[in-house]
Every structure is written in structure tokens, then in C-alpha cells.
Design a protein around this motif. Sequence first.
Motif, PDB file in Angstrom:
ATOM      1  N   ASP A  62       0.668  -1.290   0.158  1.00  0.00           N
ATOM      2  CA  ASP A  62      -0.072   0.067   0.030  1.00  0.00           C
ATOM      3  C   ASP A  62       0.923   1.230   0.064  1.00  0.00           C
ATOM      4  N   GLY A  63       2.254   1.233  -0.592  1.00  0.00           N
ATOM      5  CA  GLY A  63       2.849   2.404  -0.671  1.00  0.00           C
ATOM      6  C   GLY A  63       2.449   3.332  -1.800  1.00  0.00           C
ATOM      7  N   GLY A  64       1.589   2.957  -2.684  1.00  0.00           N
ATOM      8  CA  GLY A  64       0.944   3.835  -3.690  1.00  0.00           C
ATOM      9  C   GLY A  64       2.001   4.226  -4.822  1.00  0.00           C
ATOM     10  N   GLN A  65       1.350   4.904  -5.828  1.00  0.00           N
ATOM     11  CA  GLN A  65       2.158   5.152  -7.000  1.00  0.00           C
ATOM     12  C   GLN A  65       1.623   6.258  -7.387  1.00  0.00           C
ATOM     13  N   ILE A  66       2.545   6.992  -8.391  1.00  0.00           N
ATOM     14  CA  ILE A  66       2.134   8.368  -8.981  1.00  0.00           C
ATOM     15  C   ILE A  66       2.682   8.010 -10.368  1.00  0.00           C
ATOM     16  N   LEU A  67       1.751   8.194 -11.345  1.00  0.00           N
ATOM     17  CA  LEU A  67       2.206   8.019 -12.786  1.00  0.00           C
ATOM     18  C   LEU A  67       2.180   9.324 -13.475  1.00  0.00           C
ATOM     19  N   PHE A  68       3.211   9.442 -14.484  1.00  0.00           N
ATOM     20  CA  PHE A  68       3.050  10.623 -15.296  1.00  0.00           C
ATOM     21  C   PHE A  68       3.069  10.232 -16.653  1.00  0.00           C
ATOM     22  N   PHE A  69       2.159  10.939 -17.357  1.00  0.00           N
ATOM     23  CA  PHE A  69       1.897  10.765 -18.675  1.00  0.00           C
ATOM     24  C   PHE A  69       2.252  12.220 -19.405  1.00  0.00           C
ATOM     25  N   ASN A  70       3.269  12.087 -20.060  1.00  0.00           N
ATOM     26  CA  ASN A  70       3.682  13.504 -20.678  1.00  0.00           C
ATOM     27  C   ASN A  70       3.197  13.825 -22.386  1.00  0.00           C
TER      28      ASN A  70
END
Length: 129
Positions: A62-70
Motif C-alpha cells: 500500500d505504498g502507492g504510486q504516481i504515474l506521469f503521462f507527458n
Amino acid sequence: SAEQVYILPGQPSSGELSTVATVRIDLEGYSSNPLPALGDFDGDGQTDLALGLNGVDQQAEDGGQILFFNGALSGSLLRRDATTAYSGTTPSGHAGTILLPVDLDLDPNMDLVSTEGQSLLLISGADLP
């Protein structure tokens, strides 16, 4: 199951909205709903998408994640299309629960403020590809 985020242009003044992009991500096995934030994170003049997945287990449970779409957002994007990702390292830290795009250093790139556990997470847009 697949979750979708719809990005709609402008103000809904006419009552008719068109979809600019649909982001489809496979969240099977994750207890997370995607949280979107828009901004020009890479400074190229185009709107980019940050997508918080607070229940993802990449580096920690449950650390989480942030995805970036450029780039120009159009059509359908898959999770594997993300330009880069930040994976939370704090167990039950749920990185990506809160996403706030803001320019903290007054450069051409938007930065991203989030949380990870009880810590404030600052991601500089200048450090993103």
C-alpha cells in the motif's frame, strides 16, 4: 477491472462535453481509485497528466504510486504508457492520495505536491523526463 479517467476540455457551458483522452489502467488486485492532476510538468507547453494510485504495491505494501503521462493527451492511454512513475516506499503510505500541481520554484515546469504516510512529498517537474 479497468478504471478510466476522462479529461474534458474547457467549461461545461453548453452541456455538451467531448473527451480529450481516456486513461485506462488495470487495477486488478489493487484497492485504489485513480486520482488525476493536470499540469505542464515537463515544461513543453502541453498539458500532462499525473495519476495517483494510492493502493498500489510496487515498493511497499500500500505504498502507492504516481504515474506521469507527458505530451498531448488524446485517445486511450494504458498504464504502461506512463513516461515515468514514483513508487512510494513507506508501508501503508498511500503516495498519490493527494495530488496538487503547483509551481514551487517559478520555473517553466509545474511541480507536484503529494503525501506519503505523514510526510509531504514534493516532486520537481524539472526532475521528470
